[in-house]
Motif scaffolding. Structure first.
Motif, PDB file in Angstrom:
ATOM      1  N   GLY A  29       0.777  -1.229   0.000  1.00 18.85           N
ATOM      2  CA  GLY A  29       0.000   0.000   0.000  1.00 18.85           C
ATOM      3  C   GLY A  29       0.807   1.277   0.000  1.00 18.85           C
ATOM      4  O   GLY A  29       0.278   2.349   0.312  1.00 18.85           O
ATOM      5  N   GLU A  30       2.068   1.179  -0.398  1.00 22.96           N
ATOM      6  CA  GLU A  30       2.937   2.360  -0.358  1.00 22.96           C
ATOM      7  C   GLU A  30       2.415   3.490  -1.237  1.00 22.96           C
ATOM      8  O   GLU A  30       2.616   4.670  -0.947  1.00 22.96           O
ATOM      9  CB  GLU A  30       4.353   1.965  -0.783  1.00 22.96           C
ATOM     10  CG  GLU A  30       5.382   3.065  -0.673  1.00 22.96           C
ATOM     11  CD  GLU A  30       6.789   2.572  -0.955  1.00 22.96           C
ATOM     12  OE1 GLU A  30       7.521   3.277  -1.665  1.00 22.96           O
ATOM     13  OE2 GLU A  30       7.151   1.480  -0.455  1.00 22.96           O
ATOM     14  N   PHE A  31       1.705   3.147  -2.311  1.00 22.17           N
ATOM     15  CA  PHE A  31       1.230   4.163  -3.245  1.00 22.17           C
ATOM     16  C   PHE A  31      -0.235   4.527  -3.030  1.00 22.17           C
ATOM     17  O   PHE A  31      -0.781   5.351  -3.755  1.00 22.17           O
ATOM     18  CB  PHE A  31       1.418   3.675  -4.691  1.00 22.17           C
ATOM     19  CG  PHE A  31       2.850   3.511  -5.094  1.00 22.17           C
ATOM     20  CD1 PHE A  31       3.598   4.604  -5.522  1.00 22.17           C
ATOM     21  CD2 PHE A  31       3.467   2.271  -5.031  1.00 22.17           C
ATOM     22  CE1 PHE A  31       4.932   4.455  -5.894  1.00 22.17           C
ATOM     23  CE2 PHE A  31       4.801   2.118  -5.410  1.00 22.17           C
ATOM     24  CZ  PHE A  31       5.526   3.212  -5.830  1.00 22.17           C
ATOM     25  N   ALA A  32      -0.882   3.885  -2.056  1.00 23.84           N
ATOM     26  CA  ALA A  32      -2.317   4.108  -1.861  1.00 23.84           C
ATOM     27  C   ALA A  32      -2.613   5.365  -1.069  1.00 23.84           C
ATOM     28  O   ALA A  32      -3.748   5.840  -1.059  1.00 23.84           O
ATOM     29  CB  ALA A  32      -2.942   2.896  -1.164  1.00 23.84           C
ATOM     30  N   GLY A  33      -1.619   5.937  -0.393  1.00 28.93           N
ATOM     31  CA  GLY A  33      -1.865   7.078   0.477  1.00 28.93           C
ATOM     32  C   GLY A  33      -1.992   8.407  -0.241  1.00 28.93           C
ATOM     33  O   GLY A  33      -2.419   9.403   0.357  1.00 28.93           O
ATOM     34  N   GLY A  34      -1.648   8.464  -1.500  1.00 29.82           N
ATOM     35  CA  GLY A  34      -1.670   9.739  -2.219  1.00 29.82           C
ATOM     36  C   GLY A  34      -2.926   9.979  -3.017  1.00 29.82           C
ATOM     37  O   GLY A  34      -2.938  10.836  -3.906  1.00 29.82           O
ATOM     38  N   GLY A  35      -3.976   9.242  -2.753  1.00 31.43           N
ATOM     39  CA  GLY A  35      -5.201   9.382  -3.528  1.00 31.43           C
ATOM     40  C   GLY A  35      -5.172   8.529  -4.773  1.00 31.43           C
ATOM     41  O   GLY A  35      -4.255   7.727  -4.998  1.00 31.43           O
ATOM     42  N   LEU A  36      -6.189   8.693  -5.599  1.00 30.13           N
ATOM     43  CA  LEU A  36      -6.244   7.926  -6.842  1.00 30.13           C
ATOM     44  C   LEU A  36      -5.108   8.324  -7.779  1.00 30.13           C
ATOM     45  O   LEU A  36      -4.755   9.494  -7.884  1.00 30.13           O
ATOM     46  CB  LEU A  36      -7.576   8.154  -7.554  1.00 30.13           C
ATOM     47  CG  LEU A  36      -8.851   7.707  -6.860  1.00 30.13           C
ATOM     48  CD1 LEU A  36     -10.041   7.908  -7.795  1.00 30.13           C
ATOM     49  CD2 LEU A  36      -8.760   6.256  -6.411  1.00 30.13           C
ATOM     50  N   VAL A  37      -4.552   7.321  -8.450  1.00 29.27           N
ATOM     51  CA  VAL A  37      -3.527   7.577  -9.452  1.00 29.27           C
ATOM     52  C   VAL A  37      -4.217   7.685 -10.806  1.00 29.27           C
ATOM     53  O   VAL A  37      -4.865   6.732 -11.249  1.00 29.27           O
ATOM     54  CB  VAL A  37      -2.497   6.440  -9.491  1.00 29.27           C
ATOM     55  CG1 VAL A  37      -1.482   6.694 -10.597  1.00 29.27           C
ATOM     56  CG2 VAL A  37      -1.812   6.280  -8.149  1.00 29.27           C
ATOM     57  N   PRO A  38      -4.143   8.834 -11.493  1.00 28.85           N
ATOM     58  CA  PRO A  38      -4.699   8.916 -12.843  1.00 28.85           C
ATOM     59  C   PRO A  38      -3.827   8.123 -13.808  1.00 28.85           C
ATOM     60  O   PRO A  38      -2.654   8.430 -13.988  1.00 28.85           O
ATOM     61  CB  PRO A  38      -4.676  10.411 -13.158  1.00 28.85           C
ATOM     62  CG  PRO A  38      -3.765  11.030 -12.176  1.00 28.85           C
ATOM     63  CD  PRO A  38      -3.576  10.096 -11.030  1.00 28.85           C
ATOM     64  N   VAL A  39      -4.401   7.110 -14.398  1.00 30.49           N
ATOM     65  CA  VAL A  39      -3.620   6.230 -15.273  1.00 30.49           C
ATOM     66  C   VAL A  39      -4.035   6.346 -16.731  1.00 30.49           C
ATOM     67  O   VAL A  39      -3.428   5.716 -17.604  1.00 30.49           O
ATOM     68  CB  VAL A  39      -3.722   4.759 -14.809  1.00 30.49           C
ATOM     69  CG1 VAL A  39      -3.040   4.567 -13.467  1.00 30.49           C
ATOM     70  CG2 VAL A  39      -5.173   4.290 -14.748  1.00 30.49           C
ATOM     71  N   GLY A  40      -5.061   7.144 -17.006  1.00 28.19           N
ATOM     72  CA  GLY A  40      -5.509   7.313 -18.373  1.00 28.19           C
ATOM     73  C   GLY A  40      -6.696   8.252 -18.409  1.00 28.19           C
ATOM     74  O   GLY A  40      -7.161   8.749 -17.377  1.00 28.19           O
ATOM     75  N   GLU A  41      -7.200   8.494 -19.605  1.00 26.44           N
ATOM     76  CA  GLU A  41      -8.357   9.367 -19.761  1.00 26.44           C
ATOM     77  C   GLU A  41      -9.535   8.856 -18.934  1.00 26.44           C
ATOM     78  O   GLU A  41      -9.899   7.676 -19.017  1.00 26.44           O
ATOM     79  CB  GLU A  41      -8.746   9.425 -21.246  1.00 26.44           C
ATOM     80  CG  GLU A  41      -9.926  10.325 -21.541  1.00 26.44           C
ATOM     81  CD  GLU A  41     -10.374  10.232 -22.991  1.00 26.44           C
ATOM     82  OE1 GLU A  41     -11.375  10.881 -23.336  1.00 26.44           O
ATOM     83  OE2 GLU A  41      -9.726   9.487 -23.767  1.00 26.44           O
ATOM     84  N   ARG A  42     -10.098   9.706 -18.092  1.00 28.92           N
ATOM     85  CA  ARG A  42     -11.275   9.395 -17.270  1.00 28.92           C
ATOM     86  C   ARG A  42     -11.028   8.247 -16.280  1.00 28.92           C
ATOM     87  O   ARG A  42     -11.972   7.703 -15.720  1.00 28.92           O
ATOM     88  CB  ARG A  42     -12.481   9.034 -18.148  1.00 28.92           C
ATOM     89  CG  ARG A  42     -12.979  10.150 -19.055  1.00 28.92           C
ATOM     90  CD  ARG A  42     -14.187   9.689 -19.852  1.00 28.92           C
ATOM     91  NE  ARG A  42     -14.733  10.743 -20.688  1.00 28.92           N
ATOM     92  CZ  ARG A  42     -15.638  11.646 -20.292  1.00 28.92           C
ATOM     93  NH1 ARG A  42     -16.071  11.605 -19.034  1.00 28.92           N
ATOM     94  NH2 ARG A  42     -16.075  12.578 -21.112  1.00 28.92           N
ATOM     95  N   SER A  78     -10.024   8.740  -0.962  1.00 29.83           N
ATOM     96  CA  SER A  78      -9.273   8.938  -2.204  1.00 29.83           C
ATOM     97  C   SER A  78     -10.190   9.317  -3.355  1.00 29.83           C
ATOM     98  O   SER A  78      -9.874  10.219  -4.150  1.00 29.83           O
ATOM     99  CB  SER A  78      -8.499   7.661  -2.555  1.00 29.83           C
ATOM    100  OG  SER A  78      -7.516   7.376  -1.579  1.00 29.83           O
ATOM    101  N   VAL A  79     -11.322   8.639  -3.458  1.00 33.55           N
ATOM    102  CA  VAL A  79     -12.267   8.955  -4.529  1.00 33.55           C
ATOM    103  C   VAL A  79     -12.793  10.374  -4.362  1.00 33.55           C
ATOM    104  O   VAL A  79     -12.839  11.162  -5.309  1.00 33.55           O
ATOM    105  CB  VAL A  79     -13.425   7.933  -4.542  1.00 33.55           C
ATOM    106  CG1 VAL A  79     -14.540   8.395  -5.494  1.00 33.55           C
ATOM    107  CG2 VAL A  79     -12.913   6.556  -4.965  1.00 33.55           C
TER     108      VAL A  79
END
Length: 470
Positions: A29-42, A78-79
């Protein structure tokens, strides 16, 4: 959906693909604390032990999976940190508890606002799974304590059932996006993969998990490797540009996605073909288990390490699927009680301690499988003998150290703790939590086998049944 930089996480995902980094940071979960990661359009991504994909349709949000109870509040935060739009729909890719326990905060949010709660979509078999989980909560408590090394774990009995179910395929339209839900038996009988054609994005659920497929779990219900392989081939044909898995990091690029899905399908297809051929030739289960070999190179792929399940267990599961529980050894058809057989063997060998002594010698030679048989027999014959218990604890602790998969490590660690408790006059929980790693597991820090150790030997299993020295 508010845009934040995703370069750090996606660069990490690229290094995982190339084998430069492991999945440890993701799974913890190291990357879960920064909110949602935008990985693409929408598209936003909640990277945790069990991932969640979030899609902004222009008319509300759609979640594919919802994570487990430990991350439910964090997912909601996060959402909401990225969008205030209502969550109109949630898709369960399957009914495993690490994918279905994040809906509650969104339901509560809707209730507080006096609006309709999210519509949950799933395959029609998910409800039956939840019913079974409620009826077998005690059994599931014990097997999951053992599998993950969490002696305080309690299996849940309350579930958010789906609102809308389907049998084969279902098209869900929300705003400007289309969600094609497709049923495929694989890890479960209730599995769904989701295709969003406008985004060329594929959500695989646990049909792809950055591990050797969980198609043989020794303590869980039937898996379906043949249909699983076909689903992987079908997903290949979609020519997706983005793959968002149930566990592990995203994969970007059609070529990489085709490769990952194809290699996983090849592994399952080979195990199925070899097992079927040996069964058709009249082989016993023992011959099949030791005769099936993984094609060279596959387990060395960073997305096929046997860190959770492993191919040997898949072979057993295929035998159960095609051949039932009888292993073709007539002594096992209607066996004597294990303890009675152990007592006879111990008597023939000169006592339980003689068997334990022999197990120690085998352990010293590196013959771990044979040592485990003798240590277990000795302990069954003399369950209160502390000297025998110490040998059994040593044997299974050594076995656990040598394994790469969560499944095998969990069983062997638990067995070692059982005997250590006999030898020391303590209990299993005490023995499981003597080490830092054991305390982390017992606290609920569930991971998947060896993901942070280059010495795991993935793809090069040790022949621990062969004689090594005198």
């Amino acid at each position: 959906m508010t845009e934040h930089s995703s370069s750090g996480y996606m660069a990490y995902a690229d290094r995982v693909w190339s084998g430069e980094e492991t999945l440890l940071a993701h799974f913890t979960g190291e990357f879960a604390g920064g909110g949602l990661v935008p990985v693409g359009e929408r598209t936003g991504f909640f990277p945790a032990f069990a991932n969640v994909a979030v899609f902004d349709t222009g008319d509300g949000l759609v979640l594919v999976d919802s994570g487990d109870f430990r991350t439910a509040s964090q997912l909601h935060t996060s959402v909401r940190g990225h969008s205030k739009a209502p969550v109109s729909a949630v898709v369960y890719t399957h009914g495993h508890v690490d994918h279905v326990f994040g809906v509650g905060p969104f339901d509560q949010e809707a209730a507080d606002a006096g609006t309709g709660r999210p519509e949950v979509f799933a395959h029609e078999a998910v409800a039956a799974r939840f019913d079974r989980y409620r009826e077998t909560a005690g059994y599931n408590t014990w097997i999951n304590r053992r599998q993950f090394g969490v002696p305080s774990l309690q299996w849940p009995t309350e579930y958010r059932y789906p609102d809308t179910t389907y049998r084969d395929r279902l098209t869900v339209r929300r705003g400007e996006l289309t969600f094609e839900l497709v049923h495929a038996r694989g890890e479960t009988d209730d599995h769904t993969y989701v295709w969003i054609p406008e985004l060329r994005t594929l959500c695989t659920g646990d049909l792809f998990i950055w591990n050797s497929p969980n198609a043989g779990n020794p303590q869980k219900v039937q898996r379906y490797p043949v249909e699983w392989a076909q689903a992987l081939r079908d997903m290949q044909e979609l020519d997706a540009e983005m793959l968002l898995p149930g566990h592990g990091v995203p994969i970007l690029g059609a070529d990489r996605i085709r490769q990952a899905l194809g290699d996983t399908a090849e592994l399952l297809e080979s195990l199925c073909d070899q097992t079927r051929d040996l069964m058709n030739a009249g082989a016993r289960l023992d011959e099949v288990l030791h005769g099936v070999k993984v094609p060279p190179g596959l387990l060395e792929k960073p997305y096929l390490h046997p860190a959770y399940d492993e191919p040997e267990f898949v072979v057993r599961n295929l035998w159960r699927l095609w051949g039932g529980w009888y292993d073709q050894n007539p002594a096992n058809l209607k066996p004597a009680p294990e303890a009675a057989l152990a007592a006879e063997l111990a008597d023939a060998a000169g006592g339980a301690r003689a068997l334990a002594d022999r197990a120690e010698r085998l352990l010293g030679r590196g013959q771990l499988r044979l040592a485990a048989h003798l240590a277990e027999t000795a302990a069954l014959a003399a369950p209160a003998d502390r000297a025998v218990a110490r040998v059994r604890a040593e044997v299974f602790a050594r076995r656990a150290e040598r394994e790469t998969s969560t499944m095998a490590r969990g069983v062997f660690d638990w067995a070692a703790a059982e005997s250590a408790a006999v030898a020391e006059g303590t209990d299993v929980a005490t023995e499981l939590t003597r080490s830092d790693a054991g305390r982390r597991r017992a606290s609920g820090a569930i991971s998947v086998g060896v993901v942070d150790d280059d010495s795991c030997g993935c793809g090069t299993p040790v022949d621990d049944s062969a004689p090594q020295g005198v």
